[in-house]
Motif scaffolding. Structure first.
Motif, short mmCIF file in Angstrom:
data_model
loop_
_atom_site.label_atom_id
_atom_site.label_comp_id
_atom_site.label_asym_id
_atom_site.label_seq_id
_atom_site.Cartn_x
_atom_site.Cartn_y
_atom_site.Cartn_z
N SER A 1 0.90 -0.67 -0.09
CA SER A 1 0.29 -0.12 -0.06
C SER A 1 0.71 1.11 0.09
O SER A 1 2.12 1.42 0.32
CB SER A 1 -1.09 -0.43 1.14
OG SER A 1 -1.76 1.11 1.07
N ASN A 2 0.33 2.39 -0.48
CA ASN A 2 1.22 3.40 -0.56
C ASN A 2 0.12 4.84 0.92
O ASN A 2 0.93 5.05 0.53
CB ASN A 2 1.82 3.74 -2.41
CG ASN A 2 -0.01 4.48 -2.63
OD1 ASN A 2 -0.96 4.80 -2.91
ND2 ASN A 2 0.59 5.03 -3.94
N ASP A 3 -0.67 4.46 0.60
CA ASP A 3 -1.39 5.32 1.81
C ASP A 3 -1.85 4.48 2.15
O ASP A 3 -2.71 4.86 4.34
CB ASP A 3 -2.68 5.90 1.10
CG ASP A 3 -4.02 4.81 0.28
OD1 ASP A 3 -3.87 3.35 0.24
OD2 ASP A 3 -5.03 4.94 -0.24
N GLY A 4 -1.56 3.57 2.97
CA GLY A 4 -2.64 2.31 4.45
C GLY A 4 -3.69 1.98 4.23
O GLY A 4 -3.97 1.25 5.14
N LEU A 5 -4.56 2.49 3.83
CA LEU A 5 -5.87 2.12 3.30
C LEU A 5 -5.71 1.09 2.91
O LEU A 5 -5.89 0.82 2.08
CB LEU A 5 -6.77 3.17 3.26
CG LEU A 5 -8.78 2.98 2.83
CD1 LEU A 5 -8.97 3.50 4.46
CD2 LEU A 5 -9.60 3.83 2.00
N VAL A 6 -6.83 0.04 3.34
CA VAL A 6 -6.92 -0.92 3.26
C VAL A 6 -8.34 -1.01 3.11
O VAL A 6 -10.05 -1.72 4.03
CB VAL A 6 -6.92 -2.50 3.96
CG1 VAL A 6 -7.30 -3.89 3.72
CG2 VAL A 6 -5.04 -2.54 4.53
N VAL A 7 -9.32 -1.62 1.59
CA VAL A 7 -10.56 -2.13 1.60
C VAL A 7 -11.33 -4.06 1.78
O VAL A 7 -10.39 -4.46 1.35
CB VAL A 7 -11.21 -1.54 0.99
CG1 VAL A 7 -10.89 0.23 0.58
CG2 VAL A 7 -10.91 -2.24 -0.78
N SER A 8 -12.15 -4.10 0.97
CA SER A 8 -12.56 -5.37 1.24
C SER A 8 -11.32 -6.23 -0.09
O SER A 8 -12.89 -5.77 -0.79
CB SER A 8 -13.91 -5.54 1.93
OG SER A 8 -13.96 -7.12 1.41
N PRO A 9 -11.20 -7.15 -0.19
CA PRO A 9 -11.93 -7.43 -1.89
C PRO A 9 -12.18 -8.45 -2.02
O PRO A 9 -12.67 -8.31 -3.68
CB PRO A 9 -10.20 -8.06 -1.82
CG PRO A 9 -10.06 -8.95 -0.11
CD PRO A 9 -10.67 -7.85 0.15
N VAL A 10 -12.79 -8.89 -1.68
CA VAL A 10 -14.42 -9.88 -1.83
C VAL A 10 -15.90 -9.08 -1.34
O VAL A 10 -15.42 -8.33 -0.29
CB VAL A 10 -14.04 -10.72 -1.54
CG1 VAL A 10 -13.72 -11.51 -2.62
CG2 VAL A 10 -14.19 -11.01 -0.26
N SER A 11 -16.66 -8.80 -1.17
CA SER A 11 -17.93 -9.05 -0.48
C SER A 11 -18.53 -10.41 0.23
O SER A 11 -17.91 -11.15 -0.29
CB SER A 11 -18.96 -9.29 -1.78
OG SER A 11 -19.10 -8.07 -2.13
N GLY A 12 -19.15 -9.80 1.97
CA GLY A 12 -18.85 -11.52 2.46
C GLY A 12 -18.81 -11.00 3.71
O GLY A 12 -19.44 -9.53 4.10
N ASN A 13 -18.92 -11.84 4.25
CA ASN A 13 -19.16 -12.03 6.07
C ASN A 13 -17.62 -11.37 7.03
O ASN A 13 -16.69 -11.91 6.12
CB ASN A 13 -19.83 -12.53 6.91
CG ASN A 13 -21.20 -12.55 6.28
OD1 ASN A 13 -21.83 -11.56 6.09
ND2 ASN A 13 -21.91 -14.19 6.30
N VAL A 14 -17.20 -10.82 7.92
CA VAL A 14 -15.99 -10.43 8.89
C VAL A 14 -16.30 -11.69 9.44
O VAL A 14 -17.08 -11.63 10.19
CB VAL A 14 -16.02 -8.91 9.05
CG1 VAL A 14 -14.53 -9.25 10.11
CG2 VAL A 14 -15.79 -7.91 7.90
#
Length: 170
Positions: free
Chosen positions: A57-70
């Motif tokens: 990452s160049n900004d540290g933000l992480v989003v979900s790569p998939v739809s689903g449940n945590v």
């Protein structure tokens, strides 16, 4: 193999849970998309936990790569486990040897039981802190229960968060 059993050896029948295809995998950050073999840790680079890809990452933000449940957020905030509607388990392990940071350097925006869509915000990494205090800021994303004949194909290089068609299960 369940996310809670990530360090146990895979059994052939465990991999049968994953379906043959998962649509809608997106890049989980702005930065660089890497092959899993580029991760500076043998457990990940040699696919001992499953196939996947890595991100720097160049900004540290992480989003979900998939739809689903945590399914889980580790107490140390360094890893998040997801499960798609098709039963595919995804482990996002932010950085290498970051468990030793005991949660410092991570801000988590989800909790176990939350439903997420591909592209939803999961976490923010304090990259300067992680670079200074951990082995690496490279983040492996592992699909822990693919069928034996399945693998991950990535189009490496510069990538934007939520970018589609760069990661696929083949």
């Amino acid at each position: 193999m369940g996310l809670f059993d990530i360090f146990k050896k895979k059994k052939a029948d465990d991999t049968a849970k994953a379906t043959t295809e998962l649509k809608g995998i997106v890049s989980p950050t702005n930065g660089e998309l890497l092959e899993i073999t580029a991760v500076p840790d043998e457990v990940f680079s040699q696919k001992m936990m499953g196939d996947g890809f890595a991100i720097k990452s160049n900004d540290g933000l992480v989003v979900s790569p998939v739809s689903g449940n945590v399914e889980m957020v580790f107490d140390t905030k360094h890893a998040i486990g997801l499960k798609t509607a098709d039963g595919i388990e995804v482990l996002i392990h932010m950085g290498i040897d970051t468990v030793n940071l005991k949660g410092e350097g991570f801000e988590i925006f989800v909790k176990a039981g939350d439903k997420v869509k591909a592209g939803d915000k999961l976490a923010k990494m304090d990259l300067p802190f992680i670079i200074e205090n951990a082995k690496s800021d490279i983040t492996p994303v592992i699909f822990t229960n693919l069928k034996e004949e399945q693998s991950i194909k990535v189009s490496t290089g510069s990538v934007s968060a939520k970018e589609e068609n760069r990661i696929e299960i083949i």
